[in-house]
Motif scaffolding. Structure first.
Motif, PDB file in Angstrom:
ATOM      1  N   GLY A 185       5.384  -0.048  -3.721  1.00  0.00           N
ATOM      2  CA  GLY A 185       6.774   0.241  -3.419  1.00  0.00           C
ATOM      3  C   GLY A 185       7.634  -1.004  -3.350  1.00  0.00           C
TER       4      GLY A 185
ATOM      5  N   VAL B  16      -1.439  -9.735  -7.897  1.00  0.00           N
ATOM      6  CA  VAL B  16      -1.054  -9.293  -6.551  1.00  0.00           C
ATOM      7  C   VAL B  16      -1.309  -7.794  -6.398  1.00  0.00           C
ATOM      8  CG1 VAL B  16       0.892  -9.048  -4.962  1.00  0.00           C
ATOM      9  CG2 VAL B  16       0.617 -11.139  -6.298  1.00  0.00           C
ATOM     10  N   LYS B  17      -1.122  -7.069  -7.477  1.00  0.00           N
ATOM     11  CA  LYS B  17      -1.375  -5.627  -7.451  1.00  0.00           C
ATOM     12  C   LYS B  17      -2.392  -5.275  -8.525  1.00  0.00           C
ATOM     13  CE  LYS B  17       3.030  -3.750  -5.835  1.00  0.00           C
ATOM     14  NZ  LYS B  17       4.263  -3.117  -6.338  1.00  0.00           N
TER      15      LYS B  17
ATOM     16  N   HIS C  73       8.925  -4.348  -9.785  1.00  0.00           N
ATOM     17  CA  HIS C  73       8.830  -5.200  -8.611  1.00  0.00           C
ATOM     18  C   HIS C  73       8.475  -6.615  -9.066  1.00  0.00           C
ATOM     19  CE1 HIS C  73       8.888  -1.264  -6.810  1.00  0.00           C
ATOM     20  NE2 HIS C  73       7.683  -0.957  -7.264  1.00  0.00           N
TER      21      HIS C  73
ATOM     22  N   ASP D  25       6.061  -8.944  -7.272  1.00  0.00           N
ATOM     23  CA  ASP D  25       4.618  -8.652  -7.311  1.00  0.00           C
ATOM     24  C   ASP D  25       4.062  -8.713  -8.729  1.00  0.00           C
ATOM     25  OD1 ASP D  25       5.278  -7.791  -4.692  1.00  0.00           O
ATOM     26  OD2 ASP D  25       5.651  -5.778  -5.437  1.00  0.00           O
TER      27      ASP D  25
ATOM     28  N   ASN E  40       4.865  -6.753 -11.060  1.00  0.00           N
ATOM     29  CA  ASN E  40       4.603  -5.336 -11.329  1.00  0.00           C
ATOM     30  C   ASN E  40       5.782  -4.724 -12.089  1.00  0.00           C
ATOM     31  OD1 ASN E  40       4.194  -2.486  -9.016  1.00  0.00           O
ATOM     32  ND2 ASN E  40       4.004  -2.565 -11.236  1.00  0.00           N
TER      33      ASN E  40
END
Lengths: 456, 456
Positions: B154, A188-189, B375, B378, B380
């Motif tokens: 973010g 996703v990132k 996160h 995500d 992350n």
């Protein structure tokens, strides 16, 4: 600089894809030489049907060696000559790349081949209890490769965004013949450099031949509620946009006009959907899990007297509402050769555009019939003109001139193709066009991929 | 090929920006020579503070003429040396580009200068009853230009996507000195060529200096409900992801570990937020208009015994939940020089990564302290290592090696900078890196913009 050597190329391709996948029969080729509008007609010496990314790569390397140009083609549902061999190019038919990877449920993603149709992708997602966010009328024919290459939009952009928002990773064969694979694991990132999937998405086959894509899936479709909401004018419908867009669960927000809906009623032999038929009708679709009837009621109440009529449907009757919207392009096609201008406008210019567009077209083509409808939530209108001859660029030119005057985009969907190269250049300006050319030159140094498309 | 002529460049820049905006005082420069981590320390002969896109253009043209390299800088909140003059470059401080355009309410958009801080943009949106979708801890300092250039993520990516999903249009000065303006009118659909705003977003100042951006705004924040949800392990939290992600109105989904929350409790001098403290704690935030308490209850019920503890907060008490999450980087910084690895993993590899990461780091730095949070929605995670000396790349290298083994990304946020060039090249492979270099060469032919960043 080498000269193109088509015979040498054609004598080599059978060794790559096999004789049965080199199509030279004129009748078979004909289906690949004309686009959906029948306004763009080219010629191709052969249609090649590679069955794997390796075969696509081998064909691009051969094409580069022999300086032969290629036009990638999927479902051939484009409207701007973006997949039409107008310069006598060889057509790459990518529909054999139809692998459906396993749905990754926890991630909500799947990797599919470029030749998979939208319907096949949607069915595949549904079999795992999920859904693919993009939907559009050509779903049974349009392929993932074409959807990615044109950054297709469709009916649910207001909720989920266009193709670029769905595409996490891409595999493509560049004009250099190299195979690039970017984020096919679907992170996703991933910020390890320029956004290659996003760059290839919308590049219309001019930078690389897309061979597969990793796409996100969204939750399975919940309960739906549809409504036709009538307004006294397109202006009134546009003024209602902020309230309409705030509807919880909104997933479609389409505009239709009474004048066009009467054509549909005649075509289908049924009564108009609202009586009396208001000048502007918005088709709203909401998706649960929340209280959809209550949500719709709150929207209608907030709009107050701006709403002059409405009809609500759910379950099996919902298709009846959509039939009005989906029949509009069919009606246009039934009337004759359709000149299509698929454009977007700033919200503040939508009503002015609709008010002026028919007068503008009539100045060029007095006896034409014009249909205007589209994705109101995205500021995206489809202008359909029937009457002028297939070779007459006048009506579309008139529409695009008006779009530029009003600060809009000459291509909301379908891309630039070959039809809108000069218009797109005017819209984006010289610096941006120079940037595009530099990028094209960097990734397709011999210019063999879809020449004449996007930047000319 | 010209030789760099720094003296000639510096003698010309006062004529562009005025003497007060050419900063050469060593103490002033020092603040621009080091990034937030204090791990990357460079030197610059001068910090230039242009006040308009015209001044930026004039500076880039001068830099090109004299072959002087520039490092664009915003709030200088990066973590990977992406805005640090490690090669002795001249720094372009863009914070004077702080125009806040009028909010376009019907379109839900605004155009703002690159130097506007995230907080200023958020306040500006709020003054029009709207909201800007991206939020992160460095909001008071980070600027729009930096957020765009690094495709910042973010806290709300799970709901709204990262910066690229917010950016509709961009104005930038390319390495050629040309000013490109792409879709500053904010058309939702514009398919007139390759996605220039999306390409510049995430390009870390290596293709162009971003001077302003047209961004979408989202509806004003509705009622919020937060919860800390405890799990017996990170594995259990990851297994709960599909259910957690399905929570209606979800806008944040953060992971914290007991071991790190105990450090926060000590740092803040307060009791841990759940008793006993479960090994893995997820911070959920939901936004109305629907019944949030009911929605959260349904999520917890669906998770059943996987949830070992929970605490719910709304209104003023919500900040108390977030304090735990926001204190984590503060605690790390208070312990010493922080080695940051901001990475993403496939969902299926998140738990394996968390289970292995501390052992991996300890093999290099036995006495280090490691904090892991991030996160979750995500994939992350932020890995923070304290203990090793500032110049010791060992701990971050060990983490990134593990990330590549598990199919993740070595940069989830903050980009590649100068710190991760070799790692990013390994991750993306040779073909993609060649593509990036070709694009860089096309748009910054003299290589004067942020040399050594992204592609080295």
């Amino acid at each position: 600089v080498l000269e193109p050597d088509l015979p040498a190329f054609l004598s080599s391709v059978e060794g790559v894809v096999g004789a049965t996948h080199v199509l030279t029969d004129p009748e078979v080729r004909a289906g690949h030489e004309t686009d959906w509008t029948r306004r763009f007609v080219g010629r191709t010496p052969a249609v090649l049907r590679p069955g794997s990314v390796g075969e696509v790569q081998a064909l691009v390397l051969l094409a580069r060696r022999h300086q032969v140009s290629l036009v990638p083609q999927g479902g051939n549902t484009g409207l701007v000559g973006g997949a039409t061999p107008l310069g006598g190019e060889v057509v790459l038919d990518l529909r054999r790349l139809d692998d459906l990877g396993p749905v990754d449920g926890p991630a909500g993603q799947v990797t599919v081949g470029a030749g998979v149709t939208l319907t096949a992708l949607q069915d595949h997602a549904a079999s795992a209890g999920l859904s693919f966010a993009v939907d559009l009328g050509a779903r049974d024919t349009a392929t993932v490769g074409g959807l990615v290459a044109t950054n297709a939009g469709g009916l649910h952009v207001v909720r989920f965004g266009s193709m670029r928002a769905q595409v996490l990773g891409v595999e493509a064969v560049l004009g250099t013949g190299e195979v690039v694979r970017s984020n096919l694991t679907g992170l996703v990132k991933d910020n390890t450099g320029y956004d290659l999937p996003g760059l290839l998405c919308g590049s219309e086959g001019t930078l690389g031949v897309i061979t597969s894509a990793r796409v996100r899936l969204v939750p399975g479709v919940g309960p739906l509620l549809g409504a036709l909401v009538g307004f006294a004018s397109v202006t009134a419908a546009v003024e209602a946009l902020p309230v309409l867009r705030s509807a919880p669960g909104l997933r479609a927000l389409e505009l239709m006009r009474a004048v066009d809906l009467r054509l549909v009623a005649g075509h289908l032999g049924i009564e108009p959907p609202l009586t009396p038929l208001p000048p502007a009708v918005v088709l709203l679709e909401l998706e649960g899990p929340n209280d959809l009837v209550g949500a719709l009621g709150a929207v209608l109440e907030a709009l107050g007297p701006a709403v002059v009529a409405s009809a609500v449907a759910d379950g099996d009757r919902l298709a009846g509402l959509w039939r009005w919207r989906e029949a509009l392009p069919e009606v246009a096609a039934a009337l004759g050769i359709v000149h299509k201008a698929d454009v977007s406008l700033p919200v503040g210019a939508l009503a002015a555009f609709e008010a002026a567009v028919e007068t503008t077209i009539r100045a060029h083509s007095p006896s034409s019939t014009t249909l205007v409808y589209g994705h109101l939530g995205d500021g995206n209108l489809h202008v359909n003109v029937v009457g002028p001859g297939a070779a007459d660029d006048g009506p579309v030119d008139a529409v695009l001139e008006l779009v530029l005057e009003l600060g809009g985009s000459v291509s909301a969907e379908h891309g630039v193709g070959r039809a809108k190269v000069a218009w797109a250049a005017r819209q984006r300006g010289e610096v941006a066009t120079t940037m595009l050319r530099a990028i094209k030159q960097a990734l397709d140094p011999d210019g063999i991929l879809n020449p004449g498309v996007v930047v000319g």
